[in-house]
Structure formats: C-alpha cells, structure tokens
Design an enzyme around this catalytic site. Sequence first.
Site, mmCIF file in Angstrom:
data_model
loop_
_atom_site.group_PDB
_atom_site.id
_atom_site.type_symbol
_atom_site.label_atom_id
_atom_site.label_comp_id
_atom_site.label_asym_id
_atom_site.label_seq_id
_atom_site.Cartn_x
_atom_site.Cartn_y
_atom_site.Cartn_z
ATOM 1 N N TYR A 328 -9.966 10.153 -6.380
ATOM 2 C CA TYR A 328 -10.948 9.913 -5.335
ATOM 3 C C TYR A 328 -11.831 10.875 -5.336
ATOM 4 O O TYR A 328 -11.701 12.200 -5.225
ATOM 5 C CB TYR A 328 -9.874 9.892 -3.967
ATOM 6 C CG TYR A 328 -10.711 9.162 -2.911
ATOM 7 C CD1 TYR A 328 -10.512 7.990 -2.749
ATOM 8 C CD2 TYR A 328 -11.467 10.105 -1.949
ATOM 9 C CE1 TYR A 328 -10.985 7.368 -1.726
ATOM 10 C CE2 TYR A 328 -12.098 9.470 -0.777
ATOM 11 C CZ TYR A 328 -12.124 8.141 -0.614
ATOM 12 O OH TYR A 328 -12.713 7.470 0.295
ATOM 13 N N TYR A 425 -2.050 3.367 2.877
ATOM 14 C CA TYR A 425 -2.954 4.329 3.818
ATOM 15 C C TYR A 425 -2.047 5.139 4.613
ATOM 16 O O TYR A 425 -2.356 6.196 5.196
ATOM 17 C CB TYR A 425 -3.904 3.493 4.596
ATOM 18 C CG TYR A 425 -5.163 2.765 3.649
ATOM 19 C CD1 TYR A 425 -4.947 2.703 2.368
ATOM 20 C CD2 TYR A 425 -6.120 2.251 4.596
ATOM 21 C CE1 TYR A 425 -6.095 2.142 1.807
ATOM 22 C CE2 TYR A 425 -7.221 1.850 4.036
ATOM 23 C CZ TYR A 425 -7.136 1.861 2.454
ATOM 24 O OH TYR A 425 -8.367 1.274 1.908
HETATM 25 C C1 SAM Z 1 -11.377 2.920 1.823
HETATM 26 S S1 SAM Z 1 -12.065 1.274 2.329
HETATM 27 C C2 SAM Z 1 -11.558 0.276 1.026
HETATM 28 C C3 SAM Z 1 -12.685 -0.610 0.269
HETATM 29 C C4 SAM Z 1 -13.246 -1.670 1.257
HETATM 30 N N1 SAM Z 1 -12.463 -2.876 1.282
HETATM 31 C C5 SAM Z 1 -14.694 -1.933 1.067
HETATM 32 O O1 SAM Z 1 -15.110 -3.109 0.860
HETATM 33 O O2 SAM Z 1 -15.550 -0.992 0.983
HETATM 34 C C6 SAM Z 1 -10.784 0.846 3.429
HETATM 35 C C7 SAM Z 1 -11.182 -0.222 4.545
HETATM 36 O O3 SAM Z 1 -11.088 -1.422 3.573
HETATM 37 C C8 SAM Z 1 -10.450 -2.342 4.539
HETATM 38 N N2 SAM Z 1 -9.099 -2.694 4.226
HETATM 39 C C9 SAM Z 1 -8.321 -2.123 3.428
HETATM 40 N N3 SAM Z 1 -7.422 -2.570 3.237
HETATM 41 C C10 SAM Z 1 -7.091 -3.442 3.926
HETATM 42 C C11 SAM Z 1 -6.033 -4.550 4.592
HETATM 43 N N4 SAM Z 1 -4.970 -4.299 3.748
HETATM 44 N N5 SAM Z 1 -6.282 -5.201 5.507
HETATM 45 C C12 SAM Z 1 -7.336 -5.325 6.162
HETATM 46 N N6 SAM Z 1 -8.323 -4.376 5.784
HETATM 47 C C13 SAM Z 1 -8.144 -3.683 4.890
HETATM 48 C C14 SAM Z 1 -10.593 -1.922 6.085
HETATM 49 O O4 SAM Z 1 -11.816 -2.218 6.475
HETATM 50 C C15 SAM Z 1 -10.705 -0.352 5.823
HETATM 51 O O5 SAM Z 1 -11.259 0.434 6.820
#
Ligand code: SAM
Length: 466
Positions: A328, A425
């Site tokens: 990361y 997470y």
């Molecule tokens: C580190 S980012 C992961 C990448 C993100 N999906 C993106 O489009 O950039 C973390 C965010 O992804 C979304 N996310 C990740 N896992 C999720 C899950 N299981 N359910 C809903 N939202 C999720 C949430 O908005 C979270 O704040």
Amino acid sequence: MARPHLAQTLTYSRTISSAIKNREQSAVQARDQDTSSQSLPIAATQPSIPPKTLPPSEKRPLSPTTSKKRDFVEIIDLTIDHDDFDPPEPIERKKSRSSSHSTETSIEARTQQPGIVTKASSKPILKLKNSRTKEKSPHPHLSNPGLSFRKSIPAVIVPPPQPSPQKRRCIFIENLSVLKNVSVVNTIDDTSPPLDFQFVTQNVLTDGVEQASEDFMTGCKCRKDNGRNIGCEYLSCECLDDLVNSHGNKQFPYSQAKFNTACLRDAFLSGRNHIYECNSRCNCESNCKNRVVQHGRKVGLEIFKTTNRGWGLRCTQNLKRGQFIDTYRGEIITHEEANRRGETRTMDQEIYLMGLDKWSEEDGGSKYVCDGMYLGGPTRFINHSCEFNCAIYTVSYNHADINVYDLAFFALEMIPAGTELTFNYVDDDNIDVITEEKADEMQRENGYRPTKCLCGSSRCRGYFFT
Ligand SMILES: C[S@@+](CC[C@H](N)C(=O)[O-])C[C@H]1O[C@@H](n2cnc3c(N)ncnc32)[C@H](O)[C@@H]1O
C-alpha cells in the site's frame, strides 16, 4: 452538523493497525511463537523523497501505452484540447457585496476559461472587462489587471471544463503507465477512476516526516548464498533475530527460495509478526530468501469498476496462499496533516488513510499515516469484504525506524485469476454485526455513521469503519 472527518479517518487507520497488533497477539499464543517485536532497531531503506506537487493532469502530454490492456477505451488522439471537453454546467453564484464599481452586466470574455464568469445564461451576469480596451483597472497593482470584476448580482460561474469520458480514461491510462502489468476495465459505465490521483512506485515522504538515519542501519553477516542459493543462514542471520519461535529457532518469513514465487509461511500468515527483510547493508545478495517485498509486485492486477462499491482490484493470474501481491503506497503524512485533510474531505469521499502505528503503544503514539488518496499504488482500490481473501502485514528492511515501514498485501488463500481482492478494513474477528439500529445509535452518539457494507457476503457484518 459538520461531519466528524477526523474521527472517521483516524478510526479507519487505527482500526487496521490496531487489529494487526491484536491478531499478532492472538497468533503468538496459537502458534507458540515469541513476538518480541519491541526492540526494533530498524531504519528504512527507501530514500526520502521530497513532497511532490502534481501537475494538472489534463495538461500532461500523453504517450502511447500500447502494451496495456484497454478493454474500455481506444486511444485515438492523445492530444487534449478544449474542443474535447464536455460543456460545463453553469453554477449560480450569490451576490457579492464587495463589487461596487459598476452596474454594467455585459461581458467581454471571448473564451471560456476555468473558473471564469461567462454569458452562460440569460440572467444578469458578472462583468469581465478587458482593460486594454478602454477602462483603467481599479487595481493597477495587480500583475494581471486585464480582467476586472465589475458587478456580481447574481452571477454565474462556469466551473473548469471537464474532460470527456474518453479523455478521462486516456489520462488515467497514462497515469497507469508508470506501472507494469496493471490494466483498467470498466464494463459498468463510462466513468474513469479519479484524475486527481497519480500512481507512484514508492512512498512519498511529506513535510514533517522523518526516517531514521542510515547510520543506524545494520546488516547481517551471512555468507553469500550460504552455498545453497537460499541466502541467509538460520542460525546466524541477524535480520531474523526477532523472528524466533518458542524453541529459540530463527525462522524465515518466506517459504520459497525464489522471490517471485515466495510465499509467506503459515506461522506468519495467521499472525501479525512484523517482517524484517534483509537490506542493503547485509552480506547476502538480492536472491536471498529473505527479500521479497523489497523486490516489488510481480503479479498482474486489474482495476475494475464494481457494480456498487466504486472501483475495485482483482488479480489477473492465480495467486498462491501466502503470495505477496503489492504494498500500500501513498504520501506519508503526519497525524496533524491527516487531521487537516480529514476536515476538508466530504462525507461521500472515500477514505484512503492507513495508520503506521504498529508500535504506537510502546512509542507513545504513532507518528505517521499513509494517505493513498492522491498518490498511491493499485492496492488503494482494494475494497473491504467481511469474507476477505488478503491481509496486510508490516515489513521493514532496516532496523532503526519504527515509524516508516511498508504495508504489504499477501493472499490469505489460493485466489483464482479474475477474483476481486479484498481485505478486512475492520480486521477484528470479535466485532459484532452492526444492525441498522446500531448504526443509528452510533450516529447519534459519535456524530457519524459507519459505512454500510456492500460486500454481499453471507457473513457480512452490515457496516464497517466501526
Ligand atoms: C480504499 S477505498 C477502496 C476503493 C474505492 N472503491 C474506490 O473506488 O476508490 C475505500 C472506499 O471504498 C468503498 N468501499 C470499499 N469496500 C466497500 C464495501 N464492502 N461496501 C461499501 N463500500 C465499500 C467505500 O466508499 C470506502 O470509503
């Protein structure tokens, strides 16, 4: 009510790292290992990189990326000009009390420019006047008096033009070209991943972040290759000093001799021991068995649009249990800077902060956070799942720095090509399912609501960031 950015972002970073520590402790008992990780004389090998300012992505020259898989876009014209931008949506602006020089409502701007007021609607608009024609600038001391605001009731501001979807994808793929064997696919809609994000191949240290001096770095004195092409020796390698089991035997974290197929051993996979790899001051060579993460990612990855969780990441090849995926990466920032950034982020923005607080309790509080929001690697797209297939482990190369180290993703099981990579997470096995009512209660008590989990697993706990 203002959003408690700080609480949420720091909960995220704290949650992951403290859970790493928790799991480490439980695994110690389960695996009968001694995890004496406190005397950690480590220093990081990676050079300190000055803080970096991103160039405006739409101005960057694009270069062909022919080797990349481009399922969703065909790059035809790599030059961006204003004709390729979608027409911007006008935004209404309220009356400004400060402009009182004129009552004129015409405009003389010839071209649309980012953030400049134009005749975009039939409403009275703010005037832009070119001082080279007739009027003198009321602000002659300004270096660019060519445009002056005359009246602003009510005004229409045109936001900076946005690149078309196709151009956005081209720009993103150009960003991606610094990485090998990573593709982008979107079969869901015509959006691209964010353009205010840039890929980096190593962490970027920002203001106020310090790494331990290389003077404190120590290396092992093992014989080169130990005669068997495996690198260091079990008994004498100083890099393994903190990796002993209850029988006092040092153990290599990785099971394979070749770093590109090396797998984290079960004892490490199920625990959270910190991993110390050999470093540039060691006597062993780059094929040493104790050098894996430092060689970087070897597996193919694909960033793809999910149906309900933004972008995600999947592997394009089968992964073995324990196989290293990638680190990361991002900007290493201080907690103060993390707080400042948290305050400016809106509720709907994703969180990319990871705490570097492996030893926070011994050290009186963790110093730094890794922010993958603007700079990072493909792993910043890894989503949460309550039934995850990857986990993060902490890795150092030198023994004098407990503040700056790597966060490395490893596969927890055999993962077939094409499978979405996920991690926990929350990373705490004891956490309860959070119901809608509980989420309401948390919102009332803490001022923020945890994120509803959309992982789709039958074991879904409902919410995360708890
Ligand atoms: C580190 S980012 C992961 C990448 C993100 N999906 C993106 O489009 O950039 C973390 C965010 O992804 C979304 N996310 C990740 N896992 C999720 C899950 N299981 N359910 C809903 N939202 C999720 C949430 O908005 C979270 O704040």
